[in-house]
Every structure is written in C-alpha cells, then in structure tokens.
Write a protein that holds these residues in place. Structure first.
Motif: not given
Length: 166
Positions: A29-34, A37-43, A48-54
C-alpha cells in the motif's frame, strides 16, 4: 479439490497469511501511494508495478485462506518400519532396474524436480504404509501400472520446505 494438509502445513499457511496481511500488505500500500505521488499515472511504470505487487499479494492471501477452508487434515504419524509422511524412500523400478529416492510430502510441498512426491500421486499412494522389501503396484490408470520394490526407508522428519505457489 480438497487439499490434504498436515497440522504443520496448516501452521505454515497461517504464518504466511499473517505475514502477508501485517507486513507485505502494508509495504505494498505504501509503494502504491509513493508511486501515485510521482504524478501522471498514464506513463507511470512504478505505479503499475506497485499495483500489480499489491494485487498479487491479495490474491495469494485469498488463495491460502480458501485452501485452509477446504482442506482435510491428514496425520503425519507412521510406524517406525513403514513408509509415512516426510520419509525418504529408496525404491527399485522393476521395469528399468533403476533405483530412485523420493520424499513423501503433502501436495502443497510437492516438487518433482527435487524428488518430493505427493501422497496423492500414484507413487505416493502406492508407497504409503508399506515396509522395506514390499513390492507395490503403482496404478497410473485403468490400462497401465508398474511395480516398485521398497529398498530402504529413512525417517528423517520434516524439513522447512516451501509451500508451492499458485
């Protein structure tokens, strides 16, 4: 399908579930939040890697919980002179005149590449409960079977084998 598990297997699964819920889930969950926070989710590959791991962690938790709900408990006790759970058995394949060693385990610890065979496999079913010198028939299907001779039984006990993935 109902998995056959020993009490040790159940404890190991419960420990993995607890670890995944308390440690891995929190980290994911923390990795997804971080990453978010890096900005544009489309690229954002990190997102996507953090969501996949979660999602993989949550899937593994569901898989293990479902396994525990449907499992049947089997005894790992056996007499000192017969093949039982976690024993290393040396067998002679009569057809080939070859000797192999196998360790009998539950299906969730089975790994044919490491000669750990399940008690639910044809060889595991045939060997369990027999003694040194016994000739056992391994019934593969209605049309084919073969014979093994038990050469030795090593009662080493359980090792810390991993539970298979899914």
């Amino acid at each position: 399908m109902r998995e056959q598990l020993t009490r040790k297997d159940v404890e190991k699964i419960e420990q993995e579930i607890e670890h995944r819920k308390l440690v891995v889930r929190k980290e994911a969950i923390e990795a997804v939040k971080e990453a978010r926070a890096q900005g544009d989710l489309s690229e954002n590959f990190e997102y996507y890697a953090a969501k996949k791991h979660k999602n993989q962690n949550e899937s593994r938790i569901r898989y293990l919980e479902r396994m525990l709900k449907t499992a049947s408990i089997v005894s790992d006790a056996s007499r000192s002179d017969e093949v039982g759970m976690d024993d290393i058995v040396e067998v002679l394949f009569e057809e080939d005149n070859e000797v192999e060693k196998y360790k009998l385990v539950t299906s969730i610890r089975g790994n044919s590449m490491e000669n750990r065979i399940s008690i639910e496999s044809p060889i595991g079913k045939a060997l369990r409960g027999h003694r040194v010198g016994d000739r056992v028939e391994v019934k593969v299907n209605d049309d084919y079977s073969y014979y093994l001779v038990i050469k030795s039984i090593d009662k080493t006990g359980s090792e810390d084998e991993e539970i298979r993935g899914f």
